[in-house]
Write an enzyme that holds these catalytic residues in place. Structure first.
Site, PDB file in Angstrom:
ATOM      1  N   GLY A  25       0.819  -0.484  -0.680  1.00 10.64           N
ATOM      2  CA  GLY A  25       0.508  -0.055  -0.256  1.00 10.64           C
ATOM      3  C   GLY A  25       1.064   1.439   0.322  1.00 10.64           C
ATOM      4  O   GLY A  25       1.858   1.140   0.357  1.00 10.64           O
ATOM      5  N   GLN A  81       2.390   9.794   1.594  1.00 12.50           N
ATOM      6  CA  GLN A  81       4.197   9.505   1.300  1.00 12.50           C
ATOM      7  C   GLN A  81       4.628  10.074   0.562  1.00 12.50           C
ATOM      8  O   GLN A  81       6.099   9.613   0.495  1.00 12.50           O
ATOM      9  CB  GLN A  81       3.617   7.781   0.845  1.00 12.50           C
ATOM     10  CG  GLN A  81       3.527   6.832   3.446  1.00 12.50           C
ATOM     11  CD  GLN A  81       2.932   6.022   3.235  1.00 12.50           C
ATOM     12  OE1 GLN A  81       1.742   5.241   2.902  1.00 12.50           O
ATOM     13  NE2 GLN A  81       4.428   4.962   3.248  1.00 12.50           N
ATOM     14  N   CYS A 123       6.164  -0.541   7.024  1.00 11.12           N
ATOM     15  CA  CYS A 123       5.125   0.863   6.315  1.00 11.12           C
ATOM     16  C   CYS A 123       6.424   1.168   5.344  1.00 11.12           C
ATOM     17  O   CYS A 123       7.660   1.480   6.193  1.00 11.12           O
ATOM     18  CB  CYS A 123       4.733   1.294   7.426  1.00 11.12           C
ATOM     19  SG  CYS A 123       4.630   3.269   6.270  1.00 11.12           S
ATOM     20  N   LEU A 124       6.682   2.640   4.087  1.00 15.75           N
ATOM     21  CA  LEU A 124       7.126   2.449   3.416  1.00 15.75           C
ATOM     22  C   LEU A 124       8.098   3.766   3.483  1.00 15.75           C
ATOM     23  O   LEU A 124       9.319   3.404   3.439  1.00 15.75           O
ATOM     24  CB  LEU A 124       7.006   2.298   1.283  1.00 15.75           C
ATOM     25  CG  LEU A 124       6.432   1.021   1.079  1.00 15.75           C
ATOM     26  CD1 LEU A 124       6.111   2.196  -0.260  1.00 15.75           C
ATOM     27  CD2 LEU A 124       8.315   0.436   1.137  1.00 15.75           C
ATOM     28  N   HIS A 183      -4.766   0.621   8.082  1.00 16.47           N
ATOM     29  CA  HIS A 183      -2.998   1.554   7.932  1.00 16.47           C
ATOM     30  C   HIS A 183      -3.352   3.073   6.953  1.00 16.47           C
ATOM     31  O   HIS A 183      -2.531   4.253   7.039  1.00 16.47           O
ATOM     32  CB  HIS A 183      -2.463   0.612   7.281  1.00 16.47           C
ATOM     33  CG  HIS A 183      -0.907   1.098   7.269  1.00 16.47           C
ATOM     34  ND1 HIS A 183      -0.206   0.192   7.948  1.00 16.47           N
ATOM     35  CD2 HIS A 183      -0.288   2.016   6.475  1.00 16.47           C
ATOM     36  CE1 HIS A 183       1.302   1.385   8.068  1.00 16.47           C
ATOM     37  NE2 HIS A 183       1.134   1.948   6.535  1.00 16.47           N
ATOM     38  N   GLU A 184      -3.383   2.157   5.163  1.00 16.42           N
ATOM     39  CA  GLU A 184      -3.498   2.938   4.968  1.00 16.42           C
ATOM     40  C   GLU A 184      -4.037   4.927   5.256  1.00 16.42           C
ATOM     41  O   GLU A 184      -4.019   5.942   4.809  1.00 16.42           O
ATOM     42  CB  GLU A 184      -4.176   2.737   3.085  1.00 16.42           C
ATOM     43  CG  GLU A 184      -2.793   1.350   2.966  1.00 16.42           C
ATOM     44  CD  GLU A 184      -1.015   1.991   3.071  1.00 16.42           C
ATOM     45  OE1 GLU A 184      -1.081   3.446   2.613  1.00 16.42           O
ATOM     46  OE2 GLU A 184      -0.253   1.088   2.908  1.00 16.42           O
ATOM     47  N   HIS A 210      -2.660   7.074   7.675  1.00 13.94           N
ATOM     48  CA  HIS A 210      -1.989   7.751   6.628  1.00 13.94           C
ATOM     49  C   HIS A 210      -2.913   9.060   6.176  1.00 13.94           C
ATOM     50  O   HIS A 210      -2.113  10.252   6.017  1.00 13.94           O
ATOM     51  CB  HIS A 210      -1.299   7.181   5.268  1.00 13.94           C
ATOM     52  CG  HIS A 210      -0.369   6.717   5.645  1.00 13.94           C
ATOM     53  ND1 HIS A 210       1.008   6.971   6.003  1.00 13.94           N
ATOM     54  CD2 HIS A 210       0.155   5.132   5.139  1.00 13.94           C
ATOM     55  CE1 HIS A 210       1.884   6.039   6.351  1.00 13.94           C
ATOM     56  NE2 HIS A 210       1.250   4.921   6.170  1.00 13.94           N
TER      57      HIS A 210
END
Ligand code: NI
Length: 162
Positions: free
Chosen positions: A46, A51, A88-89, A130-131, A134
């Site tokens: 994701g 981000q 997470c990236l 999670h997304e 963000h």
């Protein structure tokens, strides 16, 4: 297509307020294409627009072939709790156990502006949750214990200095 720079914690842009997506045109489609390319290259499941420095309510996700472009999401139901490891990236190398709803119902628009009403379970529900976090400036680290948070802060600040 272009690979975008993925911002890493503690970049303040990750905490910025995001705007609703209102134009579902070529500009959005280009951003989505670039986000896909960036996400697959980074081997993520994701990626949210903040981000990559775009303060928009938009994310892409692909979990086991469930490929979604999600704009303006609202989680309208959440049931149960499931604990699982999450990365997470924006936190490279970090994998931590996080509790999330086991099942969610989410409404959103895709890149064409079409509305969706979807129920997701298990890891897909985790990715959506999670997304969506963000888009509200909430990060993986916020779901961890104070001790783990301190450890990761230290690790990430060392990394950004090196
Ligand atoms: Ni993330």
């Amino acid at each position: 297509m272009a690979v975008l720079n993925v911002l890493e914690y503690p970049d303040p842009a990750l905490r910025e307020a995001t705007s609703e997506v209102s134009e579902f045109g070529d500009e959005l489609k280009k951003l989505v294409t670039d986000m896909w390319e960036t996400m697959y290259l980074s081997k993520g499941v994701g990626l949210a627009a903040p981000q990559v420095g775009r303060p928009l309510k938009l994310f892409v996700a692909d979990w086991e072939g469930n490929r979604r472009v999600v704009a303006n999401p609202r989680i309208i139901e959440a049931e149960g709790t499931e604990r699982g490891d999450e990365g997470c990236l924006s936190f490279p190398g970090v994998f931590e156990g996080v509790s999330r709803p086991a099942r969610i119902r989410i409404i959103y628009s895709d890149e064409n502006g079409e509305r969706h009403d979807e129920t997701a379970e298990g890891y897909l529900a985790r990715v959506f949750s999670h997304e969506t976090d963000h888009l509200n400036g909430k990060l993986l680290i916020d779901n961890l214990s104070a001790l783990k948070r301190a450890f990761i802060r230290k690790k990430m600040s060392k990394k950004s200095r090196s």
